[in-house]
Design an enzyme around this catalytic site. Structure first.
Site, PDB file in Angstrom:
ATOM      1  N   ARG A  74       0.805  -1.223   0.000  1.00 56.37           N
ATOM      2  CA  ARG A  74       0.000   0.000   0.000  1.00 56.37           C
ATOM      3  C   ARG A  74       0.838   1.273   0.000  1.00 56.37           C
ATOM      4  NH1 ARG A  74      -4.261  -0.543   4.019  1.00 56.37           N
ATOM      5  NH2 ARG A  74      -4.431  -2.697   3.372  1.00 56.37           N
ATOM      6  N   THR A  75       1.889   1.305   0.792  1.00 56.18           N
ATOM      7  CA  THR A  75       2.688   2.533   0.840  1.00 56.18           C
ATOM      8  C   THR A  75       3.372   2.774  -0.503  1.00 56.18           C
ATOM      9  OG1 THR A  75       3.054   2.129   3.181  1.00 56.18           O
ATOM     10  CG2 THR A  75       4.427   3.792   2.165  1.00 56.18           C
ATOM     11  N   LYS A  85      23.565  -9.143  -3.379  1.00 53.41           N
ATOM     12  CA  LYS A  85      24.891  -9.268  -3.982  1.00 53.41           C
ATOM     13  C   LYS A  85      25.961  -8.635  -3.107  1.00 53.41           C
ATOM     14  CE  LYS A  85      22.922  -8.904  -8.590  1.00 53.41           C
ATOM     15  NZ  LYS A  85      22.554  -7.811  -9.469  1.00 53.41           N
ATOM     16  N   ARG A  95      12.153   3.068   1.983  1.00 56.06           N
ATOM     17  CA  ARG A  95      11.740   2.280   3.143  1.00 56.06           C
ATOM     18  C   ARG A  95      12.855   1.300   3.449  1.00 56.06           C
ATOM     19  NH1 ARG A  95       6.105  -0.725   4.369  1.00 56.06           N
ATOM     20  NH2 ARG A  95       5.652   1.418   4.940  1.00 56.06           N
ATOM     21  N   HIS A 104       7.642   6.865  10.533  1.00 58.27           N
ATOM     22  CA  HIS A 104       6.900   6.682   9.290  1.00 58.27           C
ATOM     23  C   HIS A 104       6.090   7.963   9.130  1.00 58.27           C
ATOM     24  CE1 HIS A 104       4.820   5.100   5.991  1.00 58.27           C
ATOM     25  NE2 HIS A 104       4.299   3.998   6.498  1.00 58.27           N
TER      26      HIS A 104
END
Lengths: 317, 426
Positions: free
Chosen positions: A58-59, A86, A108, A136
């Site tokens: 959703r974000t 990697k 994020r 947030h």
């Protein structure tokens, strides 16, 4: 309109005026988003990169849509799957993307402080889309806009935040924001999910839901992560629901017109009763999602304006 | 070969004195201590005028990590030796938490060979208590002790199996070997990189309560009482355990404790903003804890101050706080940072030097750390007041991960001597 922050890393770094500025601009985007013609052009020509080191639906969707509606070129990377495996470090990944000259970087990351670290190393505007248990900010802003629209104000309200405070960045950002706007905050949840020193944050702490919800205007529920459900922090899902799940009976303790919020995704029957989540008279959960797009558009718009001003200034020197 | 250091402010930790005088060095040993600069009726090859600056026994730093074997890019015996000399450290007592672990006489021999050929200061190695520091099988303590290991420690690993640990203590007692433990309850402190409280909550960092330290201390003390072994706690970092430690000492148990210079001079507020150079193990504590630790050093409840020198390269620190490596370099900053305790009037120089030099020497049964006729002339001459701004790029350590970068410090080493030979001059 003055908005000085270069990045949006956390609510902690914003002033009450900054917050109001974002929310006021977001209101105009709410209207735009409800029209058939949803295009605004303030990010036209700009590049927005969404870098998500942690899964999100959703974000990520919300930021992507926000950027596209403002006319930016939007690229989303699920970094968790590629470079990190990697052995490339966060900073290397950031420097690589920075070399592609993005204007807005939405990040994020599962570790607290990672977005702050990254913002030091790049020369575009950085938006924190959630870092570990730290902050947030856009979630708190969209919650604030939802409250302001439902209650007609964003001050002198009794607001309860319920559930897993300890592991929640949403709770931290909301505590900062709602305190800055002069509300009364109650935290309700099991002691195992209350972080240490939380009483120093200008909040009242309750363990009993019935007591804590008494006469509140807003009930914010938090998601309980499944790995915390069985035995580690609480004895079981059903005991959690019994003691802290939001049911009609518990909600009856709040004010009659109290609204119910949840940042999603919800665990119905764990932290919230399904019927309450769907009750259009109480639940503003769908509206939160709508406000999310508007708030993110506003935040990116303001940061982009700052970038342009800064660039014009440096060009004229 | 005789040399004379005149006009020195002699810091004698054993006598607790701080007086002007001269020291005569002959064949690498202190052979005369004079309280005035009167005529000497013997022939002297070299005379050094100390100009009223402090002359003290060299620092004995227990718990230095060197990157050899395994991580020579972080620190070598050569670079660590140079850094130590520059910091007034004349003996580095080095940790076995290398790659591979120093848990066999063969690896210990390698360490000795490298140390002797490359380090300009004395090196004494410690060895692991259990093989691979895994906490399951005892290392060959007897072989290792005879090969020169001065103490046995699994460093920041805790031997959680009480039976294994009890046997290690009992076996070590038979050899009169010193065991060094890390008092942190590992289940509680697992993954933590900050101390529980409002700041850790605000920063969203996994944190641990100071009680984790008290718990492990209590277990270890119970087993010391049961076995009669000789145990040193590498780092106490909070107030929580200090009374317990004092009681154990009062009871006559053969225990002692150290703390790190970082816990004495920094506090948890320093990790605001996530600077990873301040990420150390155990994590930085509250200001109240810091003050309690300083008092404990002054009163002798805590015996030893170490740098806990832990070199980390840029790569392992340029990460989010939680993911970054722990530890800070300290050989070169130990003395100036410790001078804060004197300038802050928490203790006088002889008291400080007990913790930096005399007590570590006594603990390891060394004859250094004293101003005494016949003791090796491992000495440091320093200006206790000289201010400077620390620039990490100028450190001699290969790794530059110091939390003091950019800070104004006071106290600078002028010369360092090992067995009467100058190994560093400003």
């Amino acid at each position: 309109m003055v908005f000085s922050p270069k990045h949006l890393l956390g609510i902690e770094y914003l002033s009450p005026t900054d917050i109001s500025t974002i929310l006021n601009l977001a209101e105009t985007y709410v209207h735009l988003n409800r029209k058939e013609q949803k295009q605004g052009g303030t990010l036209s020509g700009m590049t927005q990169i969404n870098m998500f080191f942690e899964n999100s639906t959703r974000t990520l969707a919300s930021f992507e849509l926000a950027g596209k509606r403002l006319g930016a070129d939007v690229m989303s990377l699920a970094v968790g799957a590629s470079s990190i495996k990697k052995g490339e470090t966060l900073i290397d990944t950031a420097m690589t993307l920075n070399a592609m000259n993005p204007d807005l970087l939405v990040v994020r990351h599962p570790q607290s402080g990672a977005v702050d670290l990254l913002a030091e190393k790049v020369n575009c505007a950085v938006l924190n889309a959630g870092d570990g248990r730290h902050e947030h900010p856009t979630q708190a802003l969209l919650d604030a806009l939802t409250i302001r629209r439902a209650k007609g104000r964003l001050h002198r309200l009794n607001i309860a935040i319920c559930g897993d405070i300890s592991h929640s960045r949403v709770a931290r950002s909301n505590i900062f924001l709602l305190n800055k706007m002069e509300n009364r905050i109650r935290l309700i949840g099991p002691q195992t999910l209350m972080p240490s020193g939380i009483n120093k944050f200008g909040v009242e702490v309750y363990e009993d839901m019935n007591e804590g919800l008494k006469d509140v205007d807003v009930v914010m529920m938090l998601r309980l992560q499944s790995e915390r459900m069985d035995g580690a922090f609480i004895p079981s899902k059903r005991e959690y629901y019994y003691r802290w799940g939001l049911t009609a009976e518990k909600l009856a303790k709040a004010k009659k017109d109290a609204i119910v919020m949840h940042p999603g995704p919800m665990n119905r029957g764990v932290e919230i009763d399904g019927d309450i989540a769907d009750d259009i008279n109480r639940s503003v959960i769908q509206e939160q999602v709508e406000m999310g797009v508007a708030v993110r558009m506003a935040a990116m718009d303001l940061l982009a304006q700052g970038l342009r001003t800064h660039r014009t200034k440096s060009a004229s020197i | 070969m005789k040399s004379l250091l005149i006009n020195a402010r002699i810091i004698n930790p054993e006598a607790g004195t701080d007086t002007l005088g001269s020291i005569l060095i002959e064949n690498g040993k202190i052979s005369g201590i004079y309280t005035d600069n009167q005529n000497f009726d013997f022939k002297i090859q070299t005379t050094i005028d100390c100009d009223g600056k402090c002359l003290a026994p060299g620092i004995i730093d227990i718990g230095v990590k060197i990157g050899e074997p395994g991580e020579r890019h972080k620190e070598s015996f050569r670079s660590a030796g140079a850094a130590a000399a520059c910091g007034g450290v004349t003996t580095m007592v080095i940790r076995p938490d290398t790659e591979p672990t120093v848990d066999s006489p063969e690896i210990l021999e390698f360490v000795f060979r490298r140390a002797v050929s490359d380090s300009i200061v004395n090196v004494l190695p410690m060895a692991a208590l259990t093989k691979g520091r895994n906490g399951t099988e005892m290392a060959e303590i007897g072989f290792l002790k005879d090969a020169g290991a001065v103490a046995f420690t699994d460093c920041d690993h805790v031997v959680t199996d009480n039976k294994v640990f009890t046997r290690c203590l009992t076996y070590a007692k038979g050899l009169n070997a010193l065991i060094i433990t890390h008092p942190q309850e590992p289940m509680l402190s697992n993954g933590a990189c900050a101390t529980s409280g409002a700041l850790a909550t605000k920063l969203g960092l996994p944190s641990v309560s100071p009680y984790a330290e008290l718990m492990q201390l209590q277990r270890d003390l119970a087993l010391v009482e049961m076995t009669g072994a000789r145990v040193h706690f590498d780092q106490l970092s909070c107030a929580a355990g200090l009374n317990t430690l004092a009681r154990a000492k009062g009871k006559g148990l053969s225990v002692s404790a150290g703390t790190s210079i970082h816990h004495l001079t920094l506090n948890e507020q320093d990790i605001e903003g996530y600077p990873t150079f301040f990420k150390i193990k155990p994590p930085l504590r509250s200001e109240d804890d810091r003050i309690a630790l300083i008092d404990a050093v002054a009163s002798g409840i805590i015996d030893i101050i170490s740098s806990m020198h832990t070199p980390q390269d840029e790569e392992s620190k340029r990460l989010p706080f939680e993911a970054a490596a722990s530890g800070a370099v300290g050989l070169e900053t130990l003395l100036p940072a410790a001078m804060q305790l004197v300038h802050g009037e928490y203790m006088d120089l002889p008291t400080l030097w007990r913790a930096l030099s005399l007590n570590p020497a006594k603990l390891l049964g060394l004859n250094v750390g004293r101003i005494e006729i016949g003791a090796p002339a491992d000495l440091v001459l320093f200006d206790p007041d000289k201010p400077f701004i620390l620039d990490r790029s100028k450190l001699l350590s290969k790794s530059k991960n110091t939390p003091y970068d950019g800070r104004t410090m006071q106290g600078k080493v002028i010369r360092t001597f090992i067995a009467g030979e100058e190994v560093y001059r400003q």
